[in-house]
Write an enzyme that holds these catalytic residues in place. Structure first.
Site, mmCIF file in Angstrom:
data_model
loop_
_atom_site.group_PDB
_atom_site.id
_atom_site.type_symbol
_atom_site.label_atom_id
_atom_site.label_comp_id
_atom_site.label_asym_id
_atom_site.label_seq_id
_atom_site.Cartn_x
_atom_site.Cartn_y
_atom_site.Cartn_z
ATOM 1 N N LYS A 1 0.873 -1.179 0.000
ATOM 2 C CA LYS A 1 0.000 0.000 0.000
ATOM 3 C C LYS A 1 0.904 1.221 0.000
ATOM 4 O O LYS A 1 2.049 1.152 0.454
ATOM 5 C CB LYS A 1 -0.876 -0.019 1.248
ATOM 6 N N ASP B 1 -6.803 4.461 -4.722
ATOM 7 C CA ASP B 1 -7.497 4.407 -3.424
ATOM 8 C C ASP B 1 -8.055 5.827 -3.241
ATOM 9 O O ASP B 1 -8.236 6.538 -4.242
ATOM 10 C CB ASP B 1 -6.515 4.003 -2.301
HETATM 11 P P1 NAP Z 1 -12.694 8.257 -2.972
HETATM 12 O O1 NAP Z 1 -13.190 8.009 -4.352
HETATM 13 O O2 NAP Z 1 -11.617 9.251 -2.764
HETATM 14 O O3 NAP Z 1 -13.969 8.645 -2.067
HETATM 15 C C1 NAP Z 1 -13.910 8.831 -0.696
HETATM 16 C C2 NAP Z 1 -15.248 9.404 -0.259
HETATM 17 O O4 NAP Z 1 -15.349 9.400 1.149
HETATM 18 C C3 NAP Z 1 -15.454 10.845 -0.713
HETATM 19 O O5 NAP Z 1 -16.795 11.009 -1.052
HETATM 20 C C4 NAP Z 1 -15.121 11.623 0.562
HETATM 21 O O6 NAP Z 1 -15.725 12.879 0.643
HETATM 22 C C5 NAP Z 1 -15.741 10.701 1.585
HETATM 23 N N1 NAP Z 1 -15.271 10.947 2.936
HETATM 24 C C6 NAP Z 1 -14.010 11.060 3.392
HETATM 25 N N2 NAP Z 1 -14.003 11.232 4.724
HETATM 26 C C7 NAP Z 1 -15.308 11.225 5.097
HETATM 27 C C8 NAP Z 1 -15.970 11.335 6.341
HETATM 28 N N3 NAP Z 1 -15.276 11.502 7.466
HETATM 29 N N4 NAP Z 1 -17.324 11.249 6.371
HETATM 30 C C9 NAP Z 1 -18.030 11.083 5.229
HETATM 31 N N5 NAP Z 1 -17.459 10.977 4.022
HETATM 32 C C10 NAP Z 1 -16.116 11.043 3.965
HETATM 33 O O7 NAP Z 1 -12.171 6.904 -2.302
HETATM 34 P P2 NAP Z 1 -12.648 5.413 -2.584
HETATM 35 O O8 NAP Z 1 -11.739 4.820 -3.583
HETATM 36 O O9 NAP Z 1 -14.119 5.384 -2.806
HETATM 37 O O10 NAP Z 1 -12.292 4.718 -1.188
HETATM 38 C C11 NAP Z 1 -13.182 4.759 -0.082
HETATM 39 C C12 NAP Z 1 -12.777 3.705 0.929
HETATM 40 O O11 NAP Z 1 -12.818 2.412 0.321
HETATM 41 C C13 NAP Z 1 -11.370 3.824 1.510
HETATM 42 O O12 NAP Z 1 -11.370 3.326 2.826
HETATM 43 C C14 NAP Z 1 -10.567 2.893 0.622
HETATM 44 O O13 NAP Z 1 -9.375 2.462 1.257
HETATM 45 C C15 NAP Z 1 -11.560 1.769 0.455
HETATM 46 N N6 NAP Z 1 -11.339 0.891 -0.691
HETATM 47 C C16 NAP Z 1 -11.289 1.416 -1.951
HETATM 48 C C17 NAP Z 1 -11.107 0.549 -3.021
HETATM 49 C C18 NAP Z 1 -11.118 1.048 -4.439
HETATM 50 O O14 NAP Z 1 -11.091 0.203 -5.340
HETATM 51 N N7 NAP Z 1 -11.193 2.343 -4.694
HETATM 52 C C19 NAP Z 1 -10.959 -0.825 -2.801
HETATM 53 C C20 NAP Z 1 -11.050 -1.318 -1.499
HETATM 54 C C21 NAP Z 1 -11.245 -0.441 -0.462
HETATM 55 P P3 NAP Z 1 -14.882 14.234 0.356
HETATM 56 O O15 NAP Z 1 -14.973 14.418 -1.105
HETATM 57 O O16 NAP Z 1 -15.596 15.260 1.170
HETATM 58 O O17 NAP Z 1 -13.480 13.990 0.855
#
Ligand code: NAP
Length: 449
Positions: free
Chosen positions: A129, A169
């Site tokens: 990571k 991520d």
């Molecule tokens: P992303 O596209 O950057 O989206 C993150 C989202 O979470 C944004 O809408 C952000 O809002 C919101 N957010 C952040 N902090 C918050 C809070 N305290 N309360 C409410 N909303 C909040 O990221 P992502 O890829 O979807 O990843 C989200 C999660 O899934 C992470 O934990 C990541 O490690 C996990 N994950 C992702 C993947 C993948 O394929 N992408 C795979 C496995 C796990 P703002 O715009 O306001 O910041």
């Protein structure tokens, strides 16, 4: 914190002593150790081979300076990370996170989780990571590009399709992957598609990769409901976040007959009793890159915005935390329980605090940990690597079909491991044990390396 047997306590104490101040890493380690008592009792060879001590120490930790110039001509300096956790099962594999909160402890918690998650997929992927404390929000495309180019100018020496394969991520989507891959290609003079995943379809990406984590989460949730003789049909669902995982979780819930009535970002949440309109949400968050409040005007009707409040206060049958670590706290868990929530499945990594988990468990809420429920993303990255290696491009339907089979396989593996180790129906115990045993057996087979 529950009590551990002496060997596990010893491992944990060592982790605390060697990694001071890395709270999220400690939390992630504890969540796994708590499940492993029964398996260590049955298999003394794991303790004899110091498997856990080795798993808790990343194979390699890289930290580097990322200097870049902003649009005003000022030089900015960020810190970049890549933690290569385990290569027992294959090349290191795991995403990059660009967010101001990123530090070594966050990257290590994510890398540790990734080890078990990748093992659960049944694909040949080790775990790593990385990321940086860079905030892409409010930055121009040109600034994001310069940052990505500088980041890759160091990272490229550590990665490769047989070595370490990063992906996206939080804060790293297809735009950032493009700039990173472009710089890698330029520096190395190699079109090495398999060096990074989450690519665009025209340059080696896989159909369904963008959708995979959210879709996989909901496929897993549907399997949990099916195991209880139930389904998503007619269920009221709340999703936190509105990023990559959240948007495609919402889309899949609605395809399977549920209604997502609320979603959020870090500024608050929107409620839309008719069901979140995914196309409107994509326009607001992905195309216009606006705050979630803008959904209300774009959607019209009765949709409303609630500022600075947790989305967990909206009554639901199913809650899918899809934003970030430790976002579902005790108060959120209590609201969910009081409002009759039956199931929580983690789309984000470690979004539920240990105290919130206890509240949910006490109330009998069914619970799926992220390392199982959100493994669809990395699994489809594995499928992207397979396509890159064979110069093939599978259809959306084929890829989604394989994703579905993988998620069903993970669900089955979790239930079987839980049953075999005296905790029937416990997905946390099942995921931790099934993931651990796969990595541990391989580590023993490969010797002390
Ligand atoms: P992303 O596209 O950057 O989206 C993150 C989202 O979470 C944004 O809408 C952000 O809002 C919101 N957010 C952040 N902090 C918050 C809070 N305290 N309360 C409410 N909303 C909040 O990221 P992502 O890829 O979807 O990843 C989200 C999660 O899934 C992470 O934990 C990541 O490690 C996990 N994950 C992702 C993947 C993948 O394929 N992408 C795979 C496995 C796990 P703002 O715009 O306001 O910041």
């Amino acid at each position: 914190m529950s009590s551990l047997d002496p060997h596990l306590q010893d491992v944990y104490d060592r982790v605390l002593a060697r990694n001071p101040g890395e709270d999220e890493f400690h939390q992630a380690v504890m969540e796994v150790l708590e499940s492993l008592g029964p398996v260590l009792d049955q298999h003394p060879e794991y303790a004899d081979g110091a498997v856990l001590e080795r798993l808790c120490e990343p194979e390699r930790q890289i930290m580097f300076r990322v200097p870049w110039t902003d649009d005003e001509g000022r030089v900015q300096v960020n810190r970049g990370y890549r933690v290569e956790f385990s290569s027992a099962l294959g090349p290191y594999k795991g995403g990059l996170r660009f967010d101001p909160s990123v530090d070594l402890g966050i990257v290590k918690f994510l890398g540790f989780e990734q080890t078990f998650k990748n093992a659960l997929t049944g694909l040949q992927m080790g775990a790593g990571k990385g990321g940086a404390d860079f905030d892409p929000k409010g930055r121009s495309d040109a600034e994001v590009m310069r940052f990505c180019q500088s980041f890759m100018t160091e990272l490229y020496r550590h990665i490769g399709e047989q070595t370490d394969v990063p992906a996206g991520d939080i804060g790293v989507g297809q735009r950032e992957i493009g700039y990173l891959f472009g710089q890698y290609k330029r520096i190395t003079n190699r079109y090495e598609s398999g060096v990074i995943t989450g690519k665009g379809l025209d340059w080696g990406g896989s159909e369904a990769r963008t959708e995979a984590t959210g879709y996989g989460l909901v496929i897993f949730t549907a399997e949990m409901l099916k195991a209880d003789g139930d389904s998503l049909e007619g269920k009221r669902v709340v999703v936190s976040g509105s990023g990559n995982v959240a948007v495609y979780a919402i889309e899949k819930v609605q395809q399977l007959g549920g209604t997502v009535v609320a979603c959020s970002d870090s500024s608050g949440y929107v409620v839309d009793e008719k069901g979140i309109d995914v196309e409107v949400l994509k326009q607001v968050k992905q195309v216009r890159r606006e705050r979630i409040e803008a959904y209300v005007d774009a959607r019209g009707g009765d949709a409303r915005f609630v500022a600075d409040r947790p989305v967990w206060e909206v009554p639901c049958d199913i809650a899918l935390p899809c934003a970030t670590q430790n976002e579902l706290d005790v108060d959120g868990a209590r609201s969910l329980v009081e409002n009759g929530c039956q199931l929580v499945a983690e789309g984000a990594n470690m979004p539920t605090t240990p105290e919130a988990f206890d509240v949910l468990a006490e109330a009998g809420v069914r619970f799926a940990p992220g390392k199982a429920a959100n493994a669809g993303g990395v699994a489809t990255s594995g499928l992207e690597m397979q396509q890159n290696a064979s110069f093939e491009a599978w259809t959306f339907h084929d890829t989604e079909q394989r994703l579905t089979e993988i998620m069903r396989g993970i669900h089955e593996r979790c239930l079987t491991a839980a049953e075999d180790h005296g905790s029937p129906g416990d997905y946390v115990v099942g995921a931790n044990i099934a993931g651990f045993v796969t990595v541990a057996d391989t580590m023993l087979a490969l010797g002390v390396v």
